[in-house]
Design a protein around this motif. Structure first.
Motif, PDB file in Angstrom:
ATOM      1  N   ILE A  10      10.516  41.035  43.985  1.00  0.00           N
ATOM      2  CA  ILE A  10       9.898  40.006  43.150  1.00  0.00           C
ATOM      3  C   ILE A  10      10.127  40.346  41.677  1.00  0.00           C
ATOM      4  O   ILE A  10      10.404  39.468  40.850  1.00  0.00           O
ATOM      5  CB  ILE A  10       8.400  39.869  43.465  1.00  0.00           C
ATOM      6  CG1 ILE A  10       8.239  39.413  44.916  1.00  0.00           C
ATOM      7  CG2 ILE A  10       7.731  38.889  42.525  1.00  0.00           C
ATOM      8  CD1 ILE A  10       6.815  39.369  45.393  1.00  0.00           C
ATOM      9  N   GLY A  11      10.057  41.626  41.370  1.00  0.00           N
ATOM     10  CA  GLY A  11      10.353  42.057  40.003  1.00  0.00           C
ATOM     11  C   GLY A  11      11.751  41.636  39.603  1.00  0.00           C
ATOM     12  O   GLY A  11      11.978  41.148  38.491  1.00  0.00           O
ATOM     13  N   LEU A  12      12.688  41.787  40.524  1.00  0.00           N
ATOM     14  CA  LEU A  12      14.060  41.383  40.218  1.00  0.00           C
ATOM     15  C   LEU A  12      14.107  39.911  39.862  1.00  0.00           C
ATOM     16  O   LEU A  12      14.739  39.513  38.885  1.00  0.00           O
ATOM     17  CB  LEU A  12      14.960  41.666  41.427  1.00  0.00           C
ATOM     18  CG  LEU A  12      16.430  41.249  41.294  1.00  0.00           C
ATOM     19  CD1 LEU A  12      17.299  42.152  42.138  1.00  0.00           C
ATOM     20  CD2 LEU A  12      16.683  39.821  41.703  1.00  0.00           C
ATOM     21  N   VAL A  13      13.439  39.102  40.660  1.00  0.00           N
ATOM     22  CA  VAL A  13      13.467  37.662  40.385  1.00  0.00           C
ATOM     23  C   VAL A  13      12.914  37.389  38.988  1.00  0.00           C
ATOM     24  O   VAL A  13      13.472  36.603  38.218  1.00  0.00           O
ATOM     25  CB  VAL A  13      12.676  36.896  41.460  1.00  0.00           C
ATOM     26  CG1 VAL A  13      12.630  35.415  41.124  1.00  0.00           C
ATOM     27  CG2 VAL A  13      13.311  37.093  42.821  1.00  0.00           C
ATOM     28  N   SER A  14      11.846  38.097  38.650  1.00  0.00           N
ATOM     29  CA  SER A  14      11.268  37.908  37.329  1.00  0.00           C
ATOM     30  C   SER A  14      12.261  38.241  36.218  1.00  0.00           C
ATOM     31  O   SER A  14      12.450  37.477  35.273  1.00  0.00           O
ATOM     32  CB  SER A  14      10.014  38.769  37.220  1.00  0.00           C
ATOM     33  OG  SER A  14       9.660  38.940  35.869  1.00  0.00           O
ATOM     34  N   PHE A  15      12.924  39.381  36.359  1.00  0.00           N
ATOM     35  CA  PHE A  15      13.892  39.767  35.314  1.00  0.00           C
ATOM     36  C   PHE A  15      15.077  38.823  35.274  1.00  0.00           C
ATOM     37  O   PHE A  15      15.631  38.532  34.222  1.00  0.00           O
ATOM     38  CB  PHE A  15      14.410  41.187  35.560  1.00  0.00           C
ATOM     39  CG  PHE A  15      13.349  42.227  35.430  1.00  0.00           C
ATOM     40  CD1 PHE A  15      12.398  42.150  34.438  1.00  0.00           C
ATOM     41  CD2 PHE A  15      13.304  43.296  36.307  1.00  0.00           C
ATOM     42  CE1 PHE A  15      11.417  43.107  34.324  1.00  0.00           C
ATOM     43  CE2 PHE A  15      12.328  44.260  36.197  1.00  0.00           C
ATOM     44  CZ  PHE A  15      11.381  44.167  35.203  1.00  0.00           C
ATOM     45  N   PHE A  16      15.452  38.370  36.447  1.00  0.00           N
ATOM     46  CA  PHE A  16      16.605  37.478  36.512  1.00  0.00           C
ATOM     47  C   PHE A  16      16.294  36.190  35.754  1.00  0.00           C
ATOM     48  O   PHE A  16      17.158  35.637  35.074  1.00  0.00           O
ATOM     49  CB  PHE A  16      16.938  37.194  37.982  1.00  0.00           C
ATOM     50  CG  PHE A  16      18.248  36.510  38.193  1.00  0.00           C
ATOM     51  CD1 PHE A  16      19.382  36.926  37.524  1.00  0.00           C
ATOM     52  CD2 PHE A  16      18.360  35.456  39.086  1.00  0.00           C
ATOM     53  CE1 PHE A  16      20.610  36.303  37.728  1.00  0.00           C
ATOM     54  CE2 PHE A  16      19.570  34.830  39.302  1.00  0.00           C
ATOM     55  CZ  PHE A  16      20.696  35.247  38.618  1.00  0.00           C
ATOM     56  N   ILE A  17      15.053  35.737  35.849  1.00  0.00           N
ATOM     57  CA  ILE A  17      14.681  34.523  35.114  1.00  0.00           C
ATOM     58  C   ILE A  17      14.622  34.805  33.615  1.00  0.00           C
ATOM     59  O   ILE A  17      15.265  34.133  32.810  1.00  0.00           O
ATOM     60  CB  ILE A  17      13.317  33.994  35.592  1.00  0.00           C
ATOM     61  CG1 ILE A  17      13.410  33.583  37.064  1.00  0.00           C
ATOM     62  CG2 ILE A  17      12.871  32.821  34.734  1.00  0.00           C
ATOM     63  CD1 ILE A  17      12.095  33.202  37.684  1.00  0.00           C
ATOM     64  N   SER A  18      13.864  35.846  33.244  1.00  0.00           N
ATOM     65  CA  SER A  18      13.667  36.034  31.803  1.00  0.00           C
ATOM     66  C   SER A  18      14.963  36.442  31.112  1.00  0.00           C
ATOM     67  O   SER A  18      15.222  36.035  29.979  1.00  0.00           O
ATOM     68  CB  SER A  18      12.570  37.059  31.540  1.00  0.00           C
ATOM     69  OG  SER A  18      12.830  38.233  32.265  1.00  0.00           O
ATOM     70  N   GLY A  19      15.790  37.220  31.792  1.00  0.00           N
ATOM     71  CA  GLY A  19      17.056  37.604  31.171  1.00  0.00           C
ATOM     72  C   GLY A  19      18.086  36.501  31.250  1.00  0.00           C
ATOM     73  O   GLY A  19      18.931  36.363  30.369  1.00  0.00           O
ATOM     74  N   GLY A  20      18.031  35.700  32.332  1.00  0.00           N
ATOM     75  CA  GLY A  20      18.999  34.620  32.475  1.00  0.00           C
ATOM     76  C   GLY A  20      18.807  33.558  31.414  1.00  0.00           C
ATOM     77  O   GLY A  20      19.772  32.993  30.893  1.00  0.00           O
ATOM     78  N   LEU A  21      17.539  33.298  31.057  1.00  0.00           N
ATOM     79  CA  LEU A  21      17.281  32.281  30.038  1.00  0.00           C
ATOM     80  C   LEU A  21      17.949  32.642  28.724  1.00  0.00           C
ATOM     81  O   LEU A  21      18.550  31.802  28.066  1.00  0.00           O
ATOM     82  CB  LEU A  21      15.770  32.123  29.829  1.00  0.00           C
ATOM     83  CG  LEU A  21      15.062  31.312  30.919  1.00  0.00           C
ATOM     84  CD1 LEU A  21      13.565  31.276  30.665  1.00  0.00           C
ATOM     85  CD2 LEU A  21      15.615  29.887  30.943  1.00  0.00           C
TER      86      LEU A  21
END
Ligand code: HEM
Ligand SMILES: [Cu+2]
Lengths: 629, 193
Positions: free
Chosen positions: A394-405
């Motif tokens: 779940i942490g990965l998903v979070s980083f993927f969103i915040s970094g992807g933006l």
């Protein structure tokens, strides 16, 4: 015997080897068992992660506490700390370079792909081992040699390479440029050559194993998403690493033989021009980023694959959009080769070309967003079980969103002109690549530890590790966005040179403290890892109640993985909480004919077909056996 | 028991290929990518101007012919092996290997010819690229010749015949590939210099 019958014979030789003469060396060192090779990659990766992390702490000290007396580091760093207790600026550059190289290549490429592709591919597709155990062994040892050379370069008198992990010429090509461009750079190039060879050997193996050695019934549409991810990662590597080799080869010629591929009209400290003419440093950037951008997906895709598996298992739900996941990964694979010049918007490249690359870059956000969406919808209303592996996913998903933006910001060339080579970029890729992939790696270790070592890791320590790291990562990297927007360039030795950046001294101190705490938290993991290896609770055969094949092997699978026949596969890997089923998961090995209560209408029709195939295959098996003997 | 299953399972994949052959194909993909990278670099660099013009060494025409003939003889050897005509197989292998060596010698003379034209490895990249293309290709060709010689030796030991073709097939594939790669490079240089 004749070389012609390699197919049958190599398989024979394998099993004889392990049955008859397995000793310490063949079992733990020059092993050809994919599981042991995977563990070798993992342990080596952890070693490098510690070194890479430690280097970052050193330069964070410099950035956060520029006035600090670093004399206490003298025993370790010797001459790199001057008499005033200050870090040598050249060594600062070397630290940044080595940190980047080590993390990107050694930890998140070899440590991640190397570990999990090796460990999981044969286990999850139902194969006895990789297509070529020998090449697999070579792959590890080339990586090892590469590491040894890189390690040695850390102790050179002039320091290791210092031109950044991208080693742009002319900085990296001319010994006069910085101390690190001498012997340090030479060793960097040699080490990377071995690394490329290692990656290619591994990749060739992964691809041919996935294509050729799947068990009965394991069609491509029944592959776990982990395997899809590893497979596509290997494809990307196979196509992009050779180009890095080409780039490095030309660089070697420029450095050692006086050619001018990347060099032209260079004046150093007032002396006359160097003889090199006609070269183009932008050429290097093209070649490098043709690998460099795919490389970031080489790092990320395996982590995404692991996450798919862990999230589906621990949400007790089928992964949302299995096909969409595959299609997005295919899309990412293809697109990752046509966006490289977004790293070069300010290189003097033709702006029209820039807008084409901008367009292509923004397209890649679509498959990425599809994947995020699918993770969230898989989690939505699932019976979530928060294992440490799940938390890290779940942490990965979070980083993927915040970094992807922030990637979408950077993908717009007009904005990138302001943000390029600032801390904004550092924040972007540390979230989306560094932290996301690292969390994928951790999720994988927590999740498959029971299969690797037959014991469980301690969950409570896992939670502590997760929360400290998760919060720590955001505390470290989020402030960097502001520093970057304010215009502070990356790879600068000191924040206090300009007035505008002196305003960030406190923020930098904060970041450095957060980094040190986050780094320290990793020792919790380290303890947990090694302690659990020997003292952990004994694992059950299928501790996460998962559907995939690896959990059908014995607790400590031998070389060959399954003592008897390899199980056949009858369904996709995500039959969790199927309506009507007795349990909330149905392993891939359970035939549809055994679960009439939960079969969907179209599956019920397959049952007939399945029975016919099973009967037919029984005959083939008998026929083959008599042919063999 | 166990190994028998491994064999059966391996053989059952619908799109399965011999793993070693398959790996060879993947290896050739990586070689293609190296040269794709280098030739693209050539075009990118050439478009920036400041490009030394010179004639390609004429030796390249001869070496191209040699490598084609070598491939033809190897293919003849391969077909002969399939028909268990071991004598023709050996003759074909010997000729192919000798021509392979001749190709390497010829490539060396192309370097000599370049030097005679005052085109050196060090200097304008248009010349350096030429050295890199031919040199790196020759390096791969050395591996091809070694492969040829290994198969040649096994053909004299009666190890290559219609029932035992894997290494022969791989050798043929690789050699044709290297020949085609050279023809690509040569055509590329003819068109873009
Ligand atoms: C939404 C999709 C993404 C877009 C549009 C995007 C865009 C960009 C752009 C334009 C840059 C160049 C910034 C500059 O140097 O000025 C950049 C840098 C970078 N990106 Fe992304 N990115 C995306 C996702 C990712 C992902 C998924 C990863 C890794 C897994 C990644 C890793 C990196 C890295 C490592 C760099 C910096 C390389 C360096 O200069 O050292 N990005 N990104
Ligand atoms: Cu990129």
């Amino acid at each position: 015997m004749a070389t012609a019958s390699v197919a049958s014979h190599s398989a024979h030789d394998h099993d004889h080897d392990h049955e008859h003469k397995e000793n310490f060396i063949t079992k733990y060192i020059f092993t050809i068992d994919h599981k042991m090779i995977g563990k070798q990659f993992l342990v080596t990766g952890i070693f490098w992660a510690l070194i890479g992390g430690f280097l970052s702490i050193l330069f964070r000290l410099q950035l956060g506490f520029p006035d600090m007396d670093l004399t206490f580091l003298k025993p370790l760093l010797g001459g790199w700390i001057d008499d005033g207790g200050k870090l040598d600026p050249n060594f600062y550059l070397a630290l940044v370079t080595m940190h980047g190289t080590i993390m990107v290549f050694f930890v998140l490429t070899a440590g991640l792909s190397g570990t999990f592709s090796n460990f999981l591919i044969p286990l999850q597709i139902g194969a006895r081992d990789m297509a070529s155990g020998f090449m697999n062994m070579l792959s590890y040892w080339f990586f090892f040699i590469s590491g040894v050379i890189m390690f040695i370069s850390l102790f050179l008198e002039n320091g290791p390479a210092g031109g950044g992990w991208v080693v742009y010429p002319p900085l990296s090509a001319l010994e006069q440029a910085i101390p690190g461009s001498g012997m340090g750079m030479t060793l960097w190039l040699i080490a990377m050559t071995f690394f490329i060879a290692s990656s290619l050997l591994g990749g060739i193996n992964y691809i041919s194993t996935v294509i050729n050695l799947r068990t009965k019934g394991m069609s491509f549409s029944r592959l776990p998403l982990t395997i899809w991810a590893f497979f596509l990662t290997a494809v990307i590597g196979l196509l992009s690493f050779p180009v890095l080799f080409a780039a490095a080869l030309l660089l070697v010629f420029d450095r050692s033989f006086g050619t001018s591929f990347y060099l032209s009209d260079i004046y150093i400290s007032g002396e006359g021009a160097l003889p090199n003419t006609g070269g183009s440093p932008v050429l290097y950037q093209h070649l490098f980023w043709f690998l460099g951008h795919p490389e970031v997906y080489i790092v990320l895709l395996p982590a995404l694959g692991i996450t798919s598996e862990v999230i589906a298992t621990n949400s007790r739900k089928p992964i949302f959009g299995y096909k969409a996941m595959i299609i997005s990964m295919l899309g990412i694979t293809i697109l990752s080769f046509v966006v490289w010049a977004h790293h070069m918007f300010v290189s003097g490249m033709n702006p029209f070309l820039g807008s084409i690359f901008m367009f292509l870059t923004l397209i890649i956000a679509i498959p990425s967003a599809v994947k995020v969406f699918n993770y969230l919808t898989t989690l939505w209303r699932g019976n979530l079980i928060f294992t440490p592996g799940m938390l890290f996913s779940i942490g990965l998903v979070s980083f993927f969103i915040s970094g992807g933006l922030t990637g979408i910001f950077l993908g717009n060339s007009a904005i990138d002109i302001q943000l390029h080579d600032t801390y904004f970029v550092v924040a972007h890729f540390h979230l989306v690549m560094g932290s996301a992939s690292f969390f994928g790696l951790m999720a994988g270790v927590y999740h498959w530890f029971p299969k690797m070592f037959g014991r469980m890791m301690d969950a409570r320590l896992g939670y502590v590790h997760f929360w400290l790291t998760f919060v720590g990562v955001y505390l470290v990297f989020f402030p960097m966005h502001y520093i970057g927007i304010a215009g502070f360039p990356r790879r600068y030795y000191s924040f206090t040179t300009y007035d505008f950046s002196s305003a960030y001294t406190d923020l930098n101190m904060f970041v450095s403290v957060a980094a040190i705490i986050t780094f320290a938290a990793q020792f919790i993991f380290l303890f947990n890892f090694f302690y659990s290896m020997y003292r952990g609770r004994k694992a059950s055969l299928n501790p996460w109640r998962s559907t995939t094949l690896e959990w059908t092997t014995p607790l400590h699978p031998g070389h060959g993985n399954w003592p008897g026949e390899i199980p056949a596969v009858y369904r996709w890997p995500y039959d969790y909480s199927k309506p009507g089923a007795n349990e909330d998961f149905i392993p891939q090995t359970v035939p549809l004919s055994a679960t009439p209560e939960s079969n969907l209408p179209h599956e019920q029709e397959l049952v007939k077909l399945e029975k016919e195939i099973i009967a037919e295959e029984g005959e083939v098996l008998v026929a083959n056996e008599s042919k063999e003997s | 028991m166990e190994e028998k299953f491994a064999y059966i399972e391996g053989a059952e994949q619908p799109i399965a290929m011999h793993p070693k052959k398959f790996s060879l194909w993947l290896f050739m993909v990586t070689v293609v990518m190296i040269f794709a990278g280098l030739t693209s670099a050539y075009i990118v660099r050439q478009s920036e101007g400041n490009w030394l013009e010179f004639d390609l060494p004429a030796v390249f025409y001869y070496t191209s012919g040699i490598i084609i003939i070598s491939s033809i003889f190897l293919h003849w050897a391969y077909l002969s092996a399939k028909k268990d005509n071991l004598m023709q197989l050996r003759i074909g292998m010997v000729i192919a290997s000798v021509l392979g060596l001749a190709f390497l010698v010829g490539q060396w003379y192309s370097f000599v010819a370049l030097v005679d034209m005052d085109v050196y490895l060090v200097g304008n990249p248009s010349g350096s690229f030429l050295y890199i293309f031919t040199g790196l290709h020759a390096l791969h060709l050395v591996s091809g010749v070694i492969f040829l010689i290994i198969v040649l030796i096994s053909s004299f030991r009666y190890k290559v015949h219609s029932q035992s073709m894997v290494s022969m097939e791989m050798c043929v594939t690789y050699w044709h590939f290297l020949g085609a790669l050279w023809l690509y490079l040569f055509t590329f240089m003819l068109l873009n210099h």
